[in-house]
Design an enzyme around this catalytic site. Structure first.
Site, PDB file in Angstrom:
ATOM      1  CB  ALA A   1      63.371  42.635  25.071  1.00 29.06           C
TER       2      ALA A   1
ATOM      3  CD  GLU B   1      64.907  32.192  22.146  1.00 28.10           C
ATOM      4  OE1 GLU B   1      65.327  33.289  22.329  1.00 28.10           O
ATOM      5  OE2 GLU B   1      64.643  31.550  23.122  1.00 28.10           O
TER       6      GLU B   1
ATOM      7  CB  SER C   1      58.881  39.431  19.984  1.00 24.38           C
ATOM      8  OG  SER C   1      60.101  39.687  19.010  1.00 24.38           O
TER       9      SER C   1
ATOM     10  CB  CYS D   1      57.319  43.023  31.977  1.00 18.24           C
ATOM     11  SG  CYS D   1      59.030  43.309  31.275  1.00 18.24           S
TER      12      CYS D   1
ATOM     13  CG  ASP E   1      67.940  41.108  31.401  1.00 19.35           C
ATOM     14  OD1 ASP E   1      67.547  42.271  31.111  1.00 19.35           O
ATOM     15  OD2 ASP E   1      66.891  40.299  31.666  1.00 19.35           O
TER      16      ASP E   1
ATOM     17  CG  ASN F   1      62.030  46.495  24.638  1.00 21.46           C
ATOM     18  OD1 ASN F   1      61.781  46.226  23.781  1.00 21.46           O
ATOM     19  ND2 ASN F   1      61.723  45.913  25.960  1.00 21.46           N
TER      20      ASN F   1
ATOM     21  CE1 TYR G   1      46.153  70.357  43.798  1.00 18.24           C
ATOM     22  CE2 TYR G   1      45.781  72.649  42.866  1.00 18.24           C
ATOM     23  CZ  TYR G   1      45.496  71.457  43.914  1.00 18.24           C
ATOM     24  OH  TYR G   1      44.365  71.762  44.688  1.00 18.24           O
TER      25      TYR G   1
ATOM     26  NE  ARG H   1      58.227  73.555  50.786  1.00 13.59           N
ATOM     27  CZ  ARG H   1      57.043  74.171  51.092  1.00 13.59           C
ATOM     28  NH1 ARG H   1      55.962  73.976  50.370  1.00 13.59           N
ATOM     29  NH2 ARG H   1      56.934  74.708  52.171  1.00 13.59           N
TER      30      ARG H   1
HETATM   31  C1  LIG Z   1      58.627  37.739  36.078  1.00 15.21           C
HETATM   32  C2  LIG Z   1      59.448  38.804  35.176  1.00 15.21           C
HETATM   33  C3  LIG Z   1      58.961  40.150  35.561  1.00 15.21           C
HETATM   34  C4  LIG Z   1      59.604  41.212  34.873  1.00 15.21           C
HETATM   35  N1  LIG Z   1      58.921  42.498  35.165  1.00 15.21           N
HETATM   36  C5  LIG Z   1      59.458  43.413  34.648  1.00 15.21           C
HETATM   37  C6  LIG Z   1      59.230  44.899  34.432  1.00 15.21           C
HETATM   38  O1  LIG Z   1      58.179  44.773  35.259  1.00 15.21           O
HETATM   39  N2  LIG Z   1      59.743  45.870  33.967  1.00 15.21           N
HETATM   40  C7  LIG Z   1      60.971  45.782  33.601  1.00 15.21           C
HETATM   41  O2  LIG Z   1      61.734  46.748  32.892  1.00 15.21           O
HETATM   42  N3  LIG Z   1      61.452  44.372  33.256  1.00 15.21           N
HETATM   43  C8  LIG Z   1      60.941  43.342  33.805  1.00 15.21           C
HETATM   44  N4  LIG Z   1      61.670  42.203  33.643  1.00 15.21           N
HETATM   45  C9  LIG Z   1      62.638  41.933  33.072  1.00 15.21           C
HETATM   46  C10 LIG Z   1      62.803  41.882  31.483  1.00 15.21           C
HETATM   47  O3  LIG Z   1      61.745  40.911  31.278  1.00 15.21           O
HETATM   48  C11 LIG Z   1      64.111  41.679  30.774  1.00 15.21           C
HETATM   49  O4  LIG Z   1      64.826  42.669  31.330  1.00 15.21           O
HETATM   50  C12 LIG Z   1      63.832  41.463  29.537  1.00 15.21           C
HETATM   51  O5  LIG Z   1      63.340  40.389  28.802  1.00 15.21           O
HETATM   52  C13 LIG Z   1      65.581  41.342  28.845  1.00 15.21           C
HETATM   53  O6  LIG Z   1      65.663  41.148  27.683  1.00 15.21           O
HETATM   54  P1  LIG Z   1      67.001  40.445  26.791  1.00 15.21           P
HETATM   55  O7  LIG Z   1      66.453  40.327  25.373  1.00 15.21           O
HETATM   56  O8  LIG Z   1      68.060  41.012  27.196  1.00 15.21           O
HETATM   57  O9  LIG Z   1      66.663  39.089  27.599  1.00 15.21           O
HETATM   58  P2  LIG Z   1      65.658  37.797  27.666  1.00 15.21           P
HETATM   59  O10 LIG Z   1      64.227  38.253  27.341  1.00 15.21           O
HETATM   60  O11 LIG Z   1      66.134  36.899  28.813  1.00 15.21           O
HETATM   61  O12 LIG Z   1      66.013  37.056  26.035  1.00 15.21           O
HETATM   62  C14 LIG Z   1      67.185  36.367  26.016  1.00 15.21           C
HETATM   63  C15 LIG Z   1      66.886  35.445  24.821  1.00 15.21           C
HETATM   64  O13 LIG Z   1      67.912  34.989  24.395  1.00 15.21           O
HETATM   65  C16 LIG Z   1      67.799  33.307  24.228  1.00 15.21           C
HETATM   66  N5  LIG Z   1      69.107  32.565  24.378  1.00 15.21           N
HETATM   67  C17 LIG Z   1      69.782  32.564  25.414  1.00 15.21           C
HETATM   68  N6  LIG Z   1      71.013  32.215  25.035  1.00 15.21           N
HETATM   69  C18 LIG Z   1      70.861  31.758  23.864  1.00 15.21           C
HETATM   70  C19 LIG Z   1      71.555  31.033  23.070  1.00 15.21           C
HETATM   71  N7  LIG Z   1      73.073  30.466  23.410  1.00 15.21           N
HETATM   72  N8  LIG Z   1      71.201  30.543  21.534  1.00 15.21           N
HETATM   73  C20 LIG Z   1      69.993  31.043  21.440  1.00 15.21           C
HETATM   74  N9  LIG Z   1      69.327  31.813  22.150  1.00 15.21           N
HETATM   75  C21 LIG Z   1      69.625  32.102  23.230  1.00 15.21           C
HETATM   76  C22 LIG Z   1      66.813  33.052  25.749  1.00 15.21           C
HETATM   77  O14 LIG Z   1      66.346  31.632  25.339  1.00 15.21           O
HETATM   78  C23 LIG Z   1      65.894  34.214  25.322  1.00 15.21           C
HETATM   79  O15 LIG Z   1      64.771  34.038  24.954  1.00 15.21           O
HETATM   80  C24 LIG Z   1      60.892  41.118  33.979  1.00 15.21           C
HETATM   81  C25 LIG Z   1      61.433  39.829  34.134  1.00 15.21           C
HETATM   82  C26 LIG Z   1      60.532  38.545  34.625  1.00 15.21           C
HETATM   83  C27 LIG Z   1      61.233  37.322  34.249  1.00 15.21           C
END
Ligand SMILES: Cc1cc2nc3c(=O)[nH]c(=O)nc-3n(C[C@H](O)[C@H](O)[C@H](O)COP(=O)(O)OP(=O)(O)OC[C@H]3O[C@@H](n4cnc5c(N)ncnc54)[C@H](O)[C@@H]3O)c2cc1C
Length: 459
Positions: free
Chosen positions: A13, A37, A43, A47, A289, A311, A432, A448
């Site tokens: 993301a 990656e 991508s 969620c 994250d 995002n 409403y 309220r």
């Molecule tokens: C089951 C589940 C349900 C979710 N539901 C929701 C929801 O309903 N609403 C919401 O807002 N959020 C939700 N989330 C959270 C959301 O998916 C994450 O907050 C979001 O994906 C974070 O994006 P990111 O790019 O920071 O990290 P990530 O999506 O974790 O991406 C990080 C990427 O970096 C790669 N990486 C890490 N270290 C290295 C390295 N050293 N070299 C190369 N690549 C590396 C990893 O492989 C990964 O692909 C959910 C998460 C899960 C697991």
């Protein structure tokens, strides 16, 4: 080759939003973009995993927003299955390991984006790695779980953890016909709510046929002669299981950044300024994250792993890297989820959060319905509101109910962001009509009652 190179670590993301936005602003002749990656997918929507596993989304590929080939077609050199193993901050380069070939090499950068996400908490307990025990962090995890469900010898599932991922996975397993038990370390499920609101979730889950065991500390996973999970043991009991799903939470993935000497905060996330630049480093940005965010209500940083922030961070970072301008002021802590038809929402501070930062508050809890009481299908909804003692400033809202409950919290999120008092909220001009709400929307009814509580508390 362009004059400048942007290197992105992490292809989901945050990382790919940043890369895509930077590419929108700067063409390939101005900026090289190389993204690493380590996994099989780019991508994608983690969620959506609970809904794919549960069968609401039939095809895994529907969760993929953009494939590596699509990124490459937009002049982003996305290198899959390639892990960055070292950041050399002074030398402006990263070392990468091709996980398929085993080759390692250095790549120089002028600008670096760290978007490494979070890693799931997986306690080092006996049996944790047994067949039939699953995380749900990645699409690979989701596929492994789906494959395992078919092979599970019986129909009993144990979910460890009762946060939003735990309850969403409980629903997914219920849909597969499993008898589901959720083991929860806390006082009530959904620790992001106050316990009185968590109790409502517990009762509703009971009604849905999901057993929730609170204050359950898992001590080990029991396995059979074939090495497959047979049960989950806690301090004082054992719960038979043919499949186990872990939803215990996540921690920022910052080992790489910390090894490079980059600053992390009290929750283990990277520290950034408002433009998402890593504090003290002009050419390094981080988001999603792996960072801490400012909680605008509490006035402190927190680690909140949500796609909604990831995002936005990516978009802001990409703008700044690409020569535009964007800032991320912070969050108010809004989150929604559901288990079957029960919707759960929260924003702002819980009671214990308010106490922790020295805020005195009053609470108001009301029962209402999502539609006019006389309109067919009107279902109950409980709204709890926290307001600051004396000033009446809104501090937090939690909502548990059926259809229409979750997204009502967005009203409160806007009010929190605007610094409104509960009295000001009572005058909000909300839409409403009987199919959508009672004439007094439940959020306004709560406001309220909160006004009365503030007045009753005196000045
Ligand atoms: C089951 C589940 C349900 C979710 N539901 C929701 C929801 O309903 N609403 C919401 O807002 N959020 C939700 N989330 C959270 C959301 O998916 C994450 O907050 C979001 O994906 C974070 O994006 P990111 O790019 O920071 O990290 P990530 O999506 O974790 O991406 C990080 C990427 O970096 C790669 N990486 C890490 N270290 C290295 C390295 N050293 N070299 C190369 N690549 C590396 C990893 O492989 C990964 O692909 C959910 C998460 C899960 C697991």
């Amino acid at each position: 080759m362009a004059d400048e190179r942007l290197v992105v670590i992490g292809g989901d993301a945050t990382g790919m939003s940043a890369a895509s936005q930077a590419r929108r602003l700067k063409g390939p002749d101005e900026l090289d973009i190389v993204a690493f990656e380590r996994g099989h997918f780019s991508s994608y929507s983690a969620c959506g995993i609970p809904y794919w596993v549960g069968g609401d989304v039939s095809d895994r590929d529907d969760l993929i927003a953009r494939t590596p080939e699509e990124h490459r077609a937009r002049a982003i050199d996305l290198r899959m299955r390639t892990e960055v193993t070292e950041i050399d901050v002074a030398g402006q380069r990263v070392r990468a390991l091709d996980r398929d070939s085993g080759e390692t090499y250095w790549t120089d950068f002028d600008k670096l984006v760290i978007a490494t996400g979070a890693r799931p908490v997986r306690p080092a307990l006996p049996g944790m790695d047994a067949a039939g025990v699953h995380g749900v962090q990645t699409l690979d995890d989701g596929q492994a779980l789906l494959d395992s469900l078919g092979r599970a010898p019986g129909r009993r599932a144990v979910v460890v953890g009762a946060g939003y991922i735990g309850v969403e996975m409980a629903e997914a397993l219920l849909k597969h016909g499993f008898e589901v038990t959720v083991l929860n370390r806390g006082e009530q499920p959904m620790a992001t709510l106050d316990p009185d609101m968590g109790r409502l979730v517990h009762d509703a889950m009971d009604g849905l046929g999901i057993t929730t065991v609170n204050r359950a500390e898992v001590t080990k996973i029991l396995t059979g002669a074939d090495g497959r999970v047979t049960a989950v043991a806690t301090d004082d009991a054992s719960y038979p299981a043919d499949v186990v799903v872990l939803g215990i939470g996540v921690a920022p993935e910052t080992a790489l950044a910390r090894a490079a000497g980059l600053p992390v905060g009290p929750h283990g996330g990277l520290l950034t300024d408002l433009s998402m630049r890593v504090v003290g480093h002009d050419t390094i940005w981080a988001g999603g994250d792996c960072v801490e965010v400012l909680d605008l209500v509490a006035g402190r940083t927190r680690h909140i792993a949500l796609g909604t922030h990831a995002n936005k961070h990516g978009q802001i970072i990409g703008s700044n890297v690409g020569g535009g301008y964007g800032t991320f002021p912070g969050v108010v802590g809004t989150a929604v989820s559901k288990v079957c038809d029960l919707e759960i929402a929260r924003t702002g501070l819980r009671e214990k959060d308010a106490r922790a930062v020295g805020l005195r508050y009053v609470t108001a809890t009301i029962e209402s319905t999502g539609r006019a009481g006389y309109y067919p299908g009107a279902m109950p909804m409980t709204v709890k509101m926290l307001a600051e003692y004396r000033t009446g400033r809104l501090l937090g809202v939690q909502i548990v109910g059926r259809e229409g409950a979750a997204k009502r919290v967005d009203i409160a999120a806007v009010a929190l962001t605007a610094g409104m008092t509960v009295e000001q909220m009572t005058a909000l001009d909300l839409g409403y009509a009987p199919p959508f709400s009672p004439v007094w929307d439940p959020v306004l009814v709560a406001a309220r009652k909160a006004v009365q509580a503030v007045r009753a508390a005196g000045v």
